[in-house]
Design a protein around this motif. Structure first.
Motif, PDB file in Angstrom:
ATOM      1  N   GLU A 161       0.763  -1.232   0.071  1.00 10.04           N
ATOM      2  CA  GLU A 161       0.029  -0.059  -0.115  1.00 10.04           C
ATOM      3  C   GLU A 161       0.893   1.423   0.012  1.00 10.04           C
ATOM      4  O   GLU A 161       0.734   2.143  -0.507  1.00 10.04           O
ATOM      5  N   ILE A 162       2.053   1.321   0.639  1.00  9.82           N
ATOM      6  CA  ILE A 162       2.709   2.447   0.967  1.00  9.82           C
ATOM      7  C   ILE A 162       3.484   2.521  -0.450  1.00  9.82           C
ATOM      8  O   ILE A 162       3.665   3.641  -0.966  1.00  9.82           O
ATOM      9  N   VAL A 163       3.745   1.460  -1.113  1.00  9.68           N
ATOM     10  CA  VAL A 163       4.637   1.489  -2.522  1.00  9.68           C
ATOM     11  C   VAL A 163       3.644   2.011  -3.678  1.00  9.68           C
ATOM     12  O   VAL A 163       3.837   3.063  -4.226  1.00  9.68           O
ATOM     13  N   ALA A 164       2.164   1.501  -3.614  1.00  3.72           N
ATOM     14  CA  ALA A 164       1.356   2.191  -4.586  1.00  3.72           C
ATOM     15  C   ALA A 164       1.055   3.523  -4.160  1.00  3.72           C
ATOM     16  O   ALA A 164       0.954   4.278  -5.267  1.00  3.72           O
ATOM     17  N   MET A 165       0.885   3.834  -2.941  1.00  5.30           N
ATOM     18  CA  MET A 165       0.611   5.329  -2.738  1.00  5.30           C
ATOM     19  C   MET A 165       1.785   6.090  -3.251  1.00  5.30           C
ATOM     20  O   MET A 165       1.458   7.304  -3.711  1.00  5.30           O
ATOM     21  N   SER A 166       3.045   5.712  -3.087  1.00  7.24           N
ATOM     22  CA  SER A 166       4.102   6.498  -3.534  1.00  7.24           C
ATOM     23  C   SER A 166       4.139   6.680  -5.145  1.00  7.24           C
ATOM     24  O   SER A 166       4.510   7.707  -5.515  1.00  7.24           O
ATOM     25  N   LEU A 167       3.826   5.788  -5.697  1.00 13.50           N
ATOM     26  CA  LEU A 167       3.905   5.684  -6.881  1.00 13.50           C
ATOM     27  C   LEU A 167       2.773   6.741  -7.579  1.00 13.50           C
ATOM     28  O   LEU A 167       3.154   7.408  -8.752  1.00 13.50           O
ATOM     29  N   LEU A 168       1.510   6.478  -6.779  1.00 15.50           N
ATOM     30  CA  LEU A 168       0.412   7.316  -7.350  1.00 15.50           C
ATOM     31  C   LEU A 168       0.908   8.784  -7.062  1.00 15.50           C
ATOM     32  O   LEU A 168       0.418   9.794  -7.903  1.00 15.50           O
ATOM     33  N   VAL A 169       1.314   8.962  -5.659  1.00 14.36           N
ATOM     34  CA  VAL A 169       1.493  10.533  -5.780  1.00 14.36           C
ATOM     35  C   VAL A 169       2.673  10.990  -6.627  1.00 14.36           C
ATOM     36  O   VAL A 169       2.615  12.039  -7.223  1.00 14.36           O
ATOM     37  N   SER A 170       3.860  10.204  -6.732  1.00 10.30           N
ATOM     38  CA  SER A 170       4.741  10.793  -7.754  1.00 10.30           C
ATOM     39  C   SER A 170       4.382  10.740  -9.229  1.00 10.30           C
ATOM     40  O   SER A 170       4.824  11.730  -9.778  1.00 10.30           O
ATOM     41  N   ALA A 171       3.514   9.859  -9.486  1.00  8.81           N
ATOM     42  CA  ALA A 171       2.927  10.112 -10.857  1.00  8.81           C
ATOM     43  C   ALA A 171       1.921  11.168 -11.318  1.00  8.81           C
ATOM     44  O   ALA A 171       2.225  12.072 -11.996  1.00  8.81           O
ATOM     45  N   LEU A 172       1.353  11.526 -10.236  1.00 12.58           N
ATOM     46  CA  LEU A 172       0.546  12.782 -10.075  1.00 12.58           C
ATOM     47  C   LEU A 172       1.296  13.984 -10.143  1.00 12.58           C
ATOM     48  O   LEU A 172       1.172  14.826 -10.923  1.00 12.58           O
ATOM     49  N   TYR A 173       2.417  14.193  -9.318  1.00 14.63           N
ATOM     50  CA  TYR A 173       2.980  15.201  -9.252  1.00 14.63           C
ATOM     51  C   TYR A 173       4.102  15.440 -10.437  1.00 14.63           C
ATOM     52  O   TYR A 173       4.003  16.666 -10.868  1.00 14.63           O
ATOM     53  N   VAL A 174       4.611  14.401 -10.900  1.00 14.34           N
ATOM     54  CA  VAL A 174       5.508  14.605 -12.080  1.00 14.34           C
ATOM     55  C   VAL A 174       4.565  14.817 -13.164  1.00 14.34           C
ATOM     56  O   VAL A 174       5.160  15.875 -14.095  1.00 14.34           O
TER      57      VAL A 174
END
Length: 166
Positions: free
Chosen positions: A126-139
């Motif tokens: 869940e932490i990895v998925a959320m990190s990827l989601l936030v990173s994708a949205l930000y970038v």
């Protein structure tokens, strides 16, 4: 919520907001103290001391630990705003532009993802998925909002290869 670390959760949020403003205006210290106005810095530190004492005297009896956090954040924001305003008026310098507003909106949008509940059966996943989601949205947001002009200086993949020495 059960007792323990959760008792300090509000404190973390309050102090984080104060620190965020401090980080946004942090370049003010070197500008002020390396200019002809460096003496004004002492007056501002005295201001910080007085405001902190008053804030702690008011808010700790009212709200306890949260009051201490609020007093700290309020004192820090007041001090940094004073430096920001002084440098802006005396030197005509300020660090914010349209990109700053775009960045703030993008960070706020990423913060809204806090309310997304991803249940993958494993906290690590869940932490990895959320990190990827936030990173994708930000970038993605940073790219489409053109927040970082350097991203648009490279026109072709050949430019990247040249810059990397390939």
């Amino acid at each position: 919520k059960e007792k323990g670390f959760w008792q300090g959760e509000t404190v973390v949020y309050i102090v984080t907001l104060g620190a965020l403003f401090n980080m946004a205006t942090s370049v003010n210290n070197p500008i002020l103290y390396n200019s002809k106005y460096y003496r004004y810095g002492l007056g501002m530190l005295v201001f910080l001391t007085v405001v902190s004492y008053i804030n702690y005297s008011i808010f700790i009896p009212l709200w306890g630990l949260e009051g201490a956090a609020f007093a700290t954040a309020l004192s820090s924001v007041s001090y940094n705003f004073l430096k920001f305003f002084f440098i802006w008026k005396k030197m005509g310098l300020q660090p914010f532009d349209v990109s700053s507003l775009k960045t703030l909106l993008l960070i706020s949008a990423c913060g809204l993802l806090w309310f997304v509940n991803i249940d993958l059966g494993s906290a690590t996943l869940e932490i990895v998925a959320m990190s990827l989601l936030v990173s994708a949205l930000y970038v993605t947001g940073a790219y489409y909002l053109k927040i970082v002009p350097e991203l648009f200086q490279v026109k072709h993949i050949s430019d990247i290869k040249k810059r990397l020495g390939f």
